[in-house]
Scaffold this motif. Structure first.
Motif, short mmCIF file in Angstrom:
data_model
loop_
_atom_site.label_atom_id
_atom_site.label_comp_id
_atom_site.label_asym_id
_atom_site.label_seq_id
_atom_site.Cartn_x
_atom_site.Cartn_y
_atom_site.Cartn_z
N SER A 231 0.91 -1.13 0.23
CA SER A 231 0.21 -0.05 0.01
C SER A 231 0.95 1.41 -0.07
CB SER A 231 -1.06 0.18 1.23
OG SER A 231 -1.42 1.15 1.15
N THR A 232 0.30 2.36 -0.61
CA THR A 232 1.05 3.68 -0.46
C THR A 232 0.84 4.18 1.07
OG1 THR A 232 -1.12 4.59 -1.51
CG2 THR A 232 0.59 4.25 -2.78
N TYR A 233 0.13 3.58 1.62
CA TYR A 233 -0.19 4.03 3.20
C TYR A 233 0.37 3.05 4.10
CZ TYR A 233 -2.24 5.80 7.19
OH TYR A 233 -2.53 6.14 8.77
N ALA A 234 1.48 3.00 4.25
CA ALA A 234 2.29 1.86 4.83
C ALA A 234 1.46 1.17 6.17
CB ALA A 234 3.83 2.15 5.51
N ALA A 235 0.85 2.11 6.94
CA ALA A 235 0.07 1.43 8.09
C ALA A 235 -0.92 0.52 7.67
CB ALA A 235 -0.53 2.50 8.94
N HIS A 236 -1.53 0.64 6.61
CA HIS A 236 -2.64 -0.22 5.89
C HIS A 236 -2.27 -1.68 5.57
CE1 HIS A 236 -6.44 -0.65 2.98
NE2 HIS A 236 -6.35 -1.31 4.17
N GLN A 237 -0.82 -1.83 5.40
CA GLN A 237 -0.26 -3.31 4.97
C GLN A 237 -0.63 -4.29 6.13
OE1 GLN A 237 3.17 -1.68 2.01
NE2 GLN A 237 3.69 -2.93 3.48
N GLY A 238 -0.96 -5.34 5.64
CA GLY A 238 -1.35 -6.57 6.80
C GLY A 238 -2.65 -6.61 7.05
N THR A 239 -3.48 -5.79 6.89
CA THR A 239 -4.90 -5.63 7.10
C THR A 239 -5.50 -6.76 6.34
OG1 THR A 239 -4.93 -3.40 7.74
CG2 THR A 239 -6.96 -4.29 7.33
N ARG A 240 -6.40 -7.50 6.83
CA ARG A 240 -7.18 -8.71 6.10
C ARG A 240 -8.70 -8.33 6.25
NH1 ARG A 240 -9.94 -13.27 6.71
NH2 ARG A 240 -9.72 -14.71 5.00
N TYR A 241 -9.31 -8.41 5.07
CA TYR A 241 -10.84 -7.94 4.88
C TYR A 241 -11.55 -9.43 4.76
CZ TYR A 241 -9.65 -3.27 3.91
OH TYR A 241 -8.99 -2.15 4.16
N ASP A 242 -12.43 -9.78 5.96
CA ASP A 242 -13.14 -10.83 6.08
C ASP A 242 -14.68 -10.62 5.50
OD1 ASP A 242 -14.51 -9.44 8.26
OD2 ASP A 242 -13.17 -10.76 9.68
N LYS A 243 -15.54 -11.59 5.83
CA LYS A 243 -16.58 -11.45 5.29
C LYS A 243 -17.77 -10.28 6.21
CE LYS A 243 -17.42 -16.16 3.74
NZ LYS A 243 -18.03 -17.44 3.92
N GLU A 244 -17.04 -9.82 7.15
CA GLU A 244 -17.70 -8.96 8.09
C GLU A 244 -17.37 -7.29 7.69
OE1 GLU A 244 -20.25 -9.75 10.07
OE2 GLU A 244 -19.90 -11.87 9.36
N SER A 245 -16.23 -7.33 6.84
CA SER A 245 -15.62 -6.01 6.44
C SER A 245 -16.63 -5.22 5.43
CB SER A 245 -14.43 -6.32 5.60
OG SER A 245 -14.41 -6.88 4.57
N ALA A 246 -16.78 -3.92 5.65
CA ALA A 246 -17.28 -3.12 4.66
C ALA A 246 -17.24 -3.39 3.37
CB ALA A 246 -17.23 -1.76 5.21
N ILE A 247 -16.21 -3.73 2.73
CA ILE A 247 -15.78 -3.91 1.33
C ILE A 247 -16.08 -5.07 0.87
CG2 ILE A 247 -14.20 -1.83 1.39
CD1 ILE A 247 -11.97 -3.76 0.79
N TYR A 248 -16.34 -6.18 1.54
CA TYR A 248 -16.55 -7.50 1.14
C TYR A 248 -17.53 -7.84 0.09
CZ TYR A 248 -17.19 -12.72 1.14
OH TYR A 248 -17.44 -13.80 0.79
N PRO A 249 -18.63 -7.15 -0.04
CA PRO A 249 -19.55 -7.15 -1.06
C PRO A 249 -18.85 -6.95 -2.27
CG PRO A 249 -20.53 -6.06 0.85
CD PRO A 249 -19.34 -6.28 1.16
N GLY A 250 -17.96 -5.91 -2.48
CA GLY A 250 -17.45 -5.63 -3.37
C GLY A 250 -16.35 -6.40 -4.00
N LEU A 251 -15.61 -6.95 -3.07
CA LEU A 251 -14.70 -7.87 -3.14
C LEU A 251 -15.12 -9.49 -3.95
CD1 LEU A 251 -12.21 -7.42 -0.19
CD2 LEU A 251 -11.71 -6.79 -2.72
N ASN A 252 -16.27 -9.61 -3.21
CA ASN A 252 -16.90 -10.82 -3.57
C ASN A 252 -17.63 -10.73 -5.10
OD1 ASN A 252 -18.00 -13.29 -3.00
ND2 ASN A 252 -20.12 -12.69 -2.88
N TYR A 253 -18.02 -9.41 -5.45
CA TYR A 253 -18.63 -9.23 -6.83
C TYR A 253 -17.52 -9.37 -7.75
CZ TYR A 253 -20.65 -6.28 -10.64
OH TYR A 253 -20.93 -5.76 -11.74
N VAL A 254 -16.46 -8.89 -7.25
CA VAL A 254 -15.26 -8.97 -8.46
C VAL A 254 -14.68 -10.28 -8.35
CG1 VAL A 254 -12.60 -8.43 -8.75
CG2 VAL A 254 -14.19 -6.68 -7.77
N ARG A 255 -14.69 -11.01 -7.28
CA ARG A 255 -14.45 -12.35 -7.44
C ARG A 255 -15.41 -13.32 -8.21
NH1 ARG A 255 -11.64 -13.14 -2.80
NH2 ARG A 255 -13.73 -12.36 -1.66
N GLU A 256 -16.54 -13.16 -8.03
CA GLU A 256 -17.56 -13.86 -8.75
C GLU A 256 -17.95 -13.79 -10.32
OE1 GLU A 256 -21.13 -13.50 -6.55
OE2 GLU A 256 -20.65 -14.88 -5.04
#
Length: 484
Positions: A121-146
């Motif tokens: 990430s260009t924002y170093a503090a964000h690195q290592g963060t994992r987005y699970d099914k409860e995260s706010a952006i999961y619907p978007g990631l799931n849409y991309v993956r499907e």
């Protein structure tokens, strides 16, 4: 007699209600008069709102497509630099930094792996963060993956505290609301992760507002709302998706949404931000106000005549609404371009101003002439003396009337036109400083003020075009340096 007068007053009141619609007699009569004076402008007003709507939506679509291009280019560079799929974080750092510089509206660009963990990430503090099914952006990631072979997704706006922590990009306004560009990273049809670009939502608000070129500065507002949710089903149609000009005290001359807008049916307000907190409902009915409701229903709505329709403040507004889809955004959005009926038809034309000066002068002339003739006739003056006195009176009064018409009528108009002429001449013969603007409030509420506003709007458009040309030239120069 009393019964007759009461009945007449009642009938007059009922006619006023019918004539002035939902506004009623007291609020409706001055607005009706303004509209009647300027009713010939209705076609022009409709054309103005049509133009505003389309010249705001098209740049928004172009901007979205441009920022997809920035991420596609970065992804292509990463794949070319790591053909074996082995990450090279040192090289990534340079590529991400260059992409961030080319696309300044992004506040962050980051890369997810197949497990939706931030690996760079260009924002170093964000690195290592994992987005699970409860995260706010999961619907978007799931849409991309499907999607077959992966599909892009413009996700949001949604609330993300990290956007607030990272800070603003190019907008002077900033809160946690975020649209997210998501590009799938595929390998042989298998999802390997996603390249994401974070944009503070106020950037989009700035794209559609173009504040320095606002046509109706006191009331005009261009805002986005949800029309047909597909991915964001929890967002009801009619919910605000962009910041309103009247959210706080920045542009508001009266009440604003942060402090509360008072209506007869309660106070309309937001706690943090306009987006997702404000529903465009008429407080009198609790239903979506007609502009938004008809736009959602028909895909387009134009209304620019008296008595207007009630907005969320229960104030008569007119304008144009339309629905659209941004590239790779599953949801259908709507945009309203509105202005208060009072401001749009506030103009008092030059011809009306000049005409308004004449009846009082004619009335005074008639009274004085009558008095003069009476005095002369009663004194039995010789006919020659009487004729001479009338001639002198007409000459003196004519000169006085001409002076009044000049001072109150033509001189202010000429002064305003000279100011506009000087402004255009300086920009045409000088260095063409596109940051300069005329101040519409320094002009009379007539055609000169309208001309000043449209000159500002034109210069604002030219400034935007020049900035795009400058940025494109910089991108070309940067590409040439990389290829050498």
């Amino acid at each position: 007699m009393v019964l007759y007068l009461n009945d007449l007053a009642h009938k007059t009141y009922n006619r006023g209600i019918r004539m002035f619609g939902w506004l009623g007699l007291k609020k409706g009569s001055p607005l009706w008069w303004s509209y009647r004076l300027n009713r010939k402008l209705k076609d022009d007003v409709e054309s103005i709102f049509e133009g505003i709507a389309h010249t705001r939506v098209e740049p928004l679509k172009d901007w979205t497509q441009e920022y997809w291009g920035h991420l596609d280019r970065l992804l292509g560079q990463m794949e070319a630099a790591s053909p074996a799929g082995k990450p090279d974080t040192a090289l990534w750092g340079r590529l991400f930094a260059e992409a961030h510089k080319r696309a300044p509206d992004f506040s962050e660009i980051y890369l997810l792996d197949a497990a939706d963990t931030v690996i760079y990430s260009t924002y170093a503090a964000h690195q290592g963060t994992r987005y699970d099914k409860e995260s706010a952006i999961y619907p978007g990631l799931n849409y991309v993956r499907e999607g077959r072979e992966g599909r892009k997704c413009l996700f949001g706006p949604y609330g993300d505290p990290l956007t607030l922590a990272i800070g603003p990009s190019t907008s002077s306004f900033h809160d946690k609301m975020t649209p997210l560009f998501i590009v799938p990273v595929m390998d042989g049809g298998v999802y390997q992760g996603a390249l994401c670009g974070r944009v503070p939502n106020d950037v989009i608000g700035d794209l559609i507002q173009r504040e320095s070129g606002h046509v109706y500065p006191d009331s005009g507002d261009n805002y986005l709302f949800m029309a047909k949710p597909v991915l964001h089903r929890q967002i009801a149609p009619g919910t605000a998706l962009s910041r309103s000009r009247f959210e706080d005290r920045t542009f508001t001359h009266g009440e604003n949404l942060k402090d509360g807008v008072t209506t007869d049916w309660g106070v309309v307000s937001v706690k943090e931000h306009t987006e997702l907190e404000l529903m465009f409902t008429d407080p009198a009915t609790g239903e979506l106000h007609p502009g938004v409701a008809n736009t959602i229903r028909n895909g387009s709505n134009l209304f620019a005549q008296f008595p207007g329709y009630s907005d969320y403040r229960h104030i008569p507004v007119i304008g144009k609404g339309l629905t659209f889809r941004l590239p790779h955004c599953p949801d259908e959005w709507g945009m309203m371009c509105e202005g208060d009926l009072e401001e749009v038809y506030r103009i008092r034309g030059i011809s009306w101003r000049l005409f308004r000066l004449q009846p009082p002068l004619l009335g005074v002339s008639a009274v004085l002439a009558g008095v003069l003739v009476y005095l002369l006739a009663s004194g039995r003056m010789p006919l020659a003396v009487t004729a001479a006195a009338v001639a002198v009176f007409n000459l003196l009064y004519g000169l006085l009337a001409a002076l009044v018409l000049h001072r109150k009528g033509t001189e202010p108009i000429a002064r305003h036109l000279q100011r506009i002429n000087g402004f255009i001449r300086i920009n045409a013969e000088g260095k063409g400083d596109l940051t300069q603007r005329l101040r519409p409030d320094e002009f009379g509420g007539d055609e000169t003020q309208e001309l000043a506003k449209w000159i500002n709007n034109m210069i604002d458009s030219l400034e935007g075009i020049m900035l795009q040309v400058k940025q494109a030239s910089g991108d070309v120069l940067a590409s040439q340096r990389q290829s050498q």
